[in-house]
Design an enzyme around this catalytic site. Structure first.
Site, mmCIF file in Angstrom:
data_model
loop_
_atom_site.group_PDB
_atom_site.id
_atom_site.type_symbol
_atom_site.label_atom_id
_atom_site.label_comp_id
_atom_site.label_asym_id
_atom_site.label_seq_id
_atom_site.Cartn_x
_atom_site.Cartn_y
_atom_site.Cartn_z
ATOM 1 N N LYS A 279 0.840 -1.203 0.000
ATOM 2 C CA LYS A 279 0.000 0.000 0.000
ATOM 3 C C LYS A 279 0.875 1.254 0.000
ATOM 4 C CE LYS A 279 -3.853 -1.899 2.728
ATOM 5 N NZ LYS A 279 -4.911 -1.694 1.732
ATOM 6 N N ARG A 353 -10.353 -11.412 1.793
ATOM 7 C CA ARG A 353 -11.238 -12.422 1.193
ATOM 8 C C ARG A 353 -10.590 -13.796 1.217
ATOM 9 N NH1 ARG A 353 -11.476 -9.029 -4.234
ATOM 10 N NH2 ARG A 353 -11.120 -7.394 -2.669
HETATM 11 N N1 BES Z 1 -8.121 -3.809 4.480
HETATM 12 C C1 BES Z 1 -8.250 -3.376 3.128
HETATM 13 C C2 BES Z 1 -9.557 -2.610 2.878
HETATM 14 C C3 BES Z 1 -9.682 -1.242 3.487
HETATM 15 C C4 BES Z 1 -9.260 -0.135 2.805
HETATM 16 C C5 BES Z 1 -10.293 -1.078 4.708
HETATM 17 C C6 BES Z 1 -9.409 1.116 3.338
HETATM 18 C C7 BES Z 1 -10.445 0.163 5.243
HETATM 19 C C8 BES Z 1 -10.022 1.278 4.565
HETATM 20 C C9 BES Z 1 -8.247 -4.587 2.190
HETATM 21 O O1 BES Z 1 -7.468 -5.644 2.579
HETATM 22 C C10 BES Z 1 -7.709 -4.103 0.893
HETATM 23 O O2 BES Z 1 -6.578 -3.752 0.853
HETATM 24 N N2 BES Z 1 -8.550 -4.089 -0.145
HETATM 25 C C11 BES Z 1 -8.162 -3.618 -1.402
HETATM 26 C C12 BES Z 1 -8.698 -4.571 -2.444
HETATM 27 C C13 BES Z 1 -8.112 -4.364 -3.803
HETATM 28 C C14 BES Z 1 -6.652 -4.770 -3.822
HETATM 29 C C15 BES Z 1 -8.896 -5.187 -4.796
HETATM 30 C C16 BES Z 1 -8.749 -2.216 -1.617
HETATM 31 O O3 BES Z 1 -9.864 -1.973 -1.169
HETATM 32 O O4 BES Z 1 -8.042 -1.387 -2.164
HETATM 33 MN MN MN Z 2 -5.493 -5.486 1.963
#
Ligand code: BES
Ligand code: MN
Ligand code: ZN
Length: 498
Positions: A279, A353
């Site tokens: 990230k 997931r």
């Molecule tokens: N934990 C994150 C989702 C999240 C993002 C929660 C911001 C709270 C605030 C999750 O694991 C994630 O990183 N999801 C990605 C999915 C993507 C790679 C398809 C996302 O939402 O960017």
């Molecule tokens: Mn994630």
């Protein structure tokens, strides 16, 4: 923290701090509201005559009657338009008062039950909402401060009501409010804990500790057990971390032909860096909250241990860190989940997931009447609904109706999102059974569609990414973890038999 429930009038005790909630049309004529002590009523009536306080929602003043009436302090809070009153009004007003009391360093509070004399709301529900608001609003997370913040935590709450015939229902409501607030505040503590203070091992030991106090069974699978169980997705997510994964099983009651088995599944990523698909740095610290689903499950299981409903309830928590290193899961890798399905990894940041897939597969063995999973699953869901609601997806209208209604009652709203065929098409893989991300659009829905491939029972998925934590303080929650989902689950269990 002690809670007393007393028959009497509010404001009749010298030296107390009382919370008085008034509607916009409250005139404070003699005998109104009936729960108010006469001398305090007269004093407040003079204040109202000045016109500064109009009973508007969000309005609050601190008064010092200084001999004109017995209380040392009165926190006057607006309840707004009487016709628009809801249980959430009571929760918010109470939360604001409790937060103010904290800042003032007031450790003892006395309150009436808001909404008690209105039609359409049971005394029990009003008492529950009032107490929830106070206990949630008084919550602070300060265990990492070497000098405590200004203010003081609440240690005594007195709830006053004035009709003897309501004693039982008010008492039950107060107890219900105490139980849900304690569950939600436990969830907040877990979610607020920094990643280095709450790796999967520690989350598991916290769950075990809780289970002992509330008479629940607790089984914790270590890396060895997880490997033996062939939970390939949980193992893959944890591969890049020095901290071993845990699979936590909390169980209340036992299976029976006489009642249903309900399973809760909570995403327990104690820190989500994204893994190899790392990230951006900005805001990454918020990813310590990526176990908020797990926190809600632990908090709700605590409450269920206290409530002792005639049900069998299981909480499942797949827990891991998501970090990059030489052993970490990589884009392009193919893994095999607990159910035997193969998953092509496109993005290692779609890890929630994956761990849920194993837990949802595992849930099958309980032959559940309902499975609810809670997860801070996608940023896309926050884009869609903001912080005011969780996204709800599922395969069973009847269960979705129950969850939605529990959300409305508890003030933890959910909003339905679709799981149409098109979203399933997005996650077709050329090389494995499914891939772990879809295209750019509809991210909350392709995540939901992915989960649906691993369920074989009535199921609801709640994407709590928006409501799980808050950048700023709200009426009954300071900045940080909110405990989202906990009170919804508790309410659903309360309503289940009905
Ligand atoms: N934990 C994150 C989702 C999240 C993002 C929660 C911001 C709270 C605030 C999750 O694991 C994630 O990183 N999801 C990605 C999915 C993507 C790679 C398809 C996302 O939402 O960017
Ligand atoms: Mn994630
Ligand atoms: Zn995540």
């Amino acid at each position: 923290m002690t809670i007393d429930v007393n028959l009497g009038r509010i404001g009749s005790d010298a030296g107390t701090t009382v919370i008085v909630g008034l509607f916009e049309d409250d005139q404070l004529e003699e005998g109104t509201p009936p729960v108010l002590d006469a001398s305090l009523r007269r004093y407040l009536r003079e204040i109202l005559a000045l016109g500064d306080f109009k009973g508007e929602k969000h309005q609050m003043v601190v008064l010092y009657p200084h001999g004109a009436a017995p209380p040392q302090r009165a926190l006057l809070i607006g309840l707004g338009d009487r016709d628009l009153f809801s249980l959430e009004t009571a929760r918010r007003a109470s939360g604001r008062a409790a937060s103010q009391a904290f800042r003032l360093g007031t450790t003892e509070l006395t309150t009436a039950v808001h909404g008690l004399d209105l039609h359409g709301f049971s005394p029990e529900a009003c008492a529950q909402a009032t107490v929830e608001g106070i206990l949630l609003g008084a919550y602070r997370y300060d265990r990492h401060k070497t000098t405590p913040e200004e203010g003081a935590p609440l240690d005594r709450l007195t709830v006053i009501f004035n009709q003897r015939s309501r004693a039982g229902s008010v008492q039950n409501g107060v107890e219900a409010g105490r139980i849900s607030a304690a569950g939600a505040n436990l969830a907040r503590d877990l979610s607020n804990a920094p990643g280095n203070d709450l790796p999967p091992r520690k989350l598991a030991s916290k769950a075990r500790e809780m289970s002992k106090s509330y008479d629940l069974k607790c089984e914790i699978l270590t890396r060895k057990n997880i490997t033996k169980e062939k939970m390939g997705a949980l193992l893959a997510v944890s591969a890049g971390s020095e901290e071993p994964p845990r699979f936590i099983i909390l169980e209340y009651g036992e299976p029976s032909d006489d009642y249903d088995t309900i399973v809760f599944v909570g995403k327990g990523i104690t820190f989500d860096s994204g893994g190899i698909s790392i990230k951006p740095g900005s805001g990454m610290e918020e990813m310590k909250h990526d176990m908020s689903g797990a926190a809600a499950v632990v908090g709700a299981m605590r409450a269920i241990g206290e409530m002792k409903p005639p049900l069998h309830v299981v909480g499942l928590i797949p827990s891991s860190e998501n970090l990059p290193d030489g052993k970490a899961l990589k884009p392009g890798d193919i893994i095999t989940a607990y159910s035997g399905k193969t998953i092509e990894i496109i993005n290692t940041d779609a890890e929630g997931r994956l761990v849920l897939a194993d837990a949802l597969g595992y849930a099958d063995r309980y032959k559940p009447a309902a499975v609810i999973d809670l997860a801070t699953l996608t940023g896309a869901c926050v884009v869609a609904l903001g912080h005011a609601a969780s996204g709800m997806m599922g395969n069973n209208e009847n269960l979705m109706t129950r969850v939605r209604s529990a959300g409305d009652t508890s003030g933890e709203r959910v909003w339905p999102l679709p799981l149409w065929e098109e979203y399933h098409d997005e996650i077709k893989s050329h090389i494995a059974d499914v891939k772990n991300t879809g295209g750019r659009w509809g991210g909350a829905l392709t995540a939901g569609a992915f989960l649906e491939k691993f369920v074989d029972y009535p199921w609801v998925h709640l994407d709590i990414a928006g409501p799980a934590y808050s950048e700023k303080a709200t009426d009954y929650c300071p900045q940080g973890a909110t405990g989202a989902g906990t009170r919804l689950l508790i309410q659903m269990i309360r309503d289940w038999g009905a």
